[in-house]
Design a protein around this motif. Structure first.
Motif, PDB file in Angstrom:
ATOM      1  N   VAL A 102       0.537  -0.922  -0.011  1.00  0.00           N
ATOM      2  CA  VAL A 102      -0.261   0.260  -0.573  1.00  0.00           C
ATOM      3  C   VAL A 102       1.117   1.514  -0.449  1.00  0.00           C
ATOM      4  O   VAL A 102       2.161   1.075   0.303  1.00  0.00           O
ATOM      5  N   TYR A 103       0.397   2.536  -0.585  1.00  0.00           N
ATOM      6  CA  TYR A 103       1.691   3.807  -0.498  1.00  0.00           C
ATOM      7  C   TYR A 103       0.222   4.745   0.355  1.00  0.00           C
ATOM      8  O   TYR A 103      -1.120   4.254  -0.153  1.00  0.00           O
ATOM      9  N   ILE A 104       1.380   5.539   0.768  1.00  0.00           N
ATOM     10  CA  ILE A 104       0.833   6.792   1.296  1.00  0.00           C
ATOM     11  C   ILE A 104       1.572   7.990   1.326  1.00  0.00           C
ATOM     12  O   ILE A 104       2.373   7.884   0.578  1.00  0.00           O
ATOM     13  N   ASP A 105       0.744   9.138   0.556  1.00  0.00           N
ATOM     14  CA  ASP A 105       1.418  10.498   0.135  1.00  0.00           C
ATOM     15  C   ASP A 105       1.625  11.637   1.670  1.00  0.00           C
ATOM     16  O   ASP A 105       0.525  10.911   2.633  1.00  0.00           O
ATOM     17  N   VAL A 145      -4.275  17.798   8.763  1.00  0.00           N
ATOM     18  CA  VAL A 145      -3.750  17.905   7.592  1.00  0.00           C
ATOM     19  C   VAL A 145      -4.087  16.504   7.084  1.00  0.00           C
ATOM     20  O   VAL A 145      -3.702  15.529   8.052  1.00  0.00           O
ATOM     21  N   TRP A 146      -4.247  16.336   6.059  1.00  0.00           N
ATOM     22  CA  TRP A 146      -4.323  14.238   5.672  1.00  0.00           C
ATOM     23  C   TRP A 146      -3.551  13.793   5.326  1.00  0.00           C
ATOM     24  O   TRP A 146      -3.190  15.419   4.192  1.00  0.00           O
ATOM     25  N   SER A 147      -3.339  12.745   5.034  1.00  0.00           N
ATOM     26  CA  SER A 147      -2.542  11.707   4.115  1.00  0.00           C
ATOM     27  C   SER A 147      -3.077  10.928   3.330  1.00  0.00           C
ATOM     28  O   SER A 147      -4.806  10.446   3.924  1.00  0.00           O
ATOM     29  N   HIS A 148      -3.832  10.621   1.948  1.00  0.00           N
ATOM     30  CA  HIS A 148      -4.049   9.364   1.199  1.00  0.00           C
ATOM     31  C   HIS A 148      -3.180   8.628   1.531  1.00  0.00           C
ATOM     32  O   HIS A 148      -2.493   8.427   1.053  1.00  0.00           O
ATOM     33  N   LEU A 149      -4.675   6.659   2.137  1.00  0.00           N
ATOM     34  CA  LEU A 149      -3.551   5.955   1.220  1.00  0.00           C
ATOM     35  C   LEU A 149      -5.147   4.852   0.014  1.00  0.00           C
ATOM     36  O   LEU A 149      -5.996   4.405   0.566  1.00  0.00           O
ATOM     37  N   GLN A 196       6.297   5.517   1.299  1.00  0.00           N
ATOM     38  CA  GLN A 196       6.034   6.740   1.126  1.00  0.00           C
ATOM     39  C   GLN A 196       5.843   7.530  -0.660  1.00  0.00           C
ATOM     40  O   GLN A 196       7.054   6.977  -1.521  1.00  0.00           O
ATOM     41  N   VAL A 197       5.096   7.618  -1.356  1.00  0.00           N
ATOM     42  CA  VAL A 197       4.865   8.719  -2.685  1.00  0.00           C
ATOM     43  C   VAL A 197       4.557   9.942  -2.511  1.00  0.00           C
ATOM     44  O   VAL A 197       3.941  10.651  -1.634  1.00  0.00           O
ATOM     45  N   SER A 198       4.971  10.494  -3.381  1.00  0.00           N
ATOM     46  CA  SER A 198       4.098  11.830  -4.078  1.00  0.00           C
ATOM     47  C   SER A 198       2.905  11.911  -4.379  1.00  0.00           C
ATOM     48  O   SER A 198       2.133  10.954  -3.910  1.00  0.00           O
ATOM     49  N   SER A 199       1.819  13.049  -4.050  1.00  0.00           N
ATOM     50  CA  SER A 199       0.410  12.620  -3.858  1.00  0.00           C
ATOM     51  C   SER A 199       0.506  12.579  -5.998  1.00  0.00           C
ATOM     52  O   SER A 199      -0.746  11.947  -5.988  1.00  0.00           O
ATOM     53  N   ARG A 200       0.865  12.601  -6.971  1.00  0.00           N
ATOM     54  CA  ARG A 200       0.732  12.334  -7.955  1.00  0.00           C
ATOM     55  C   ARG A 200       1.420  11.125  -8.328  1.00  0.00           C
ATOM     56  O   ARG A 200       0.616  10.959  -9.458  1.00  0.00           O
TER      57      ARG A 200
END
Length: 88
Positions: A3-6, A16-20, A65-69
């Protein structure tokens, strides 16, 4: 299971939030989120909203960990991107 998270950069509700996300399946994503302790109500269309104070927990649990893009690219590549429905 991957799984990935920005980064936590998305403001909302005084936080403030991240997307999983998953690039494989929603089942994989729901399983990871449940193990992380994220409530099902945090799931929105194709991702979980994770508050900034839980970001490190997600990474320790194995989220990459990855970028939002990159999150968007991975979702489209897996065919898992769900657009918001716009009312008429």
């Amino acid at each position: 299971m991957t799984v990935y998270i920005d980064p936590p950069t998305w403001p909302g509700h005084g936080r403030v939030w991240s997307h999983l996300i998953s690039d494989v399946s929603y089942d994989e994503l729901h399983t990871f989120a449940a193990e992380l302790g994220a409530p099902r109500r945090a799931f929105e269309r194709d991702h979980y909203d994770i508050p900034s104070h839980r970001y490190a927990d997600a990474v320790r649990a194995g989220a990459v960990q990855v970028s939002s893009r990159e999150v968007v690219r991975l979702l489209y590549g897996a065919g898992l991107r769900r657009r918001k429905h716009v009312g008429r």
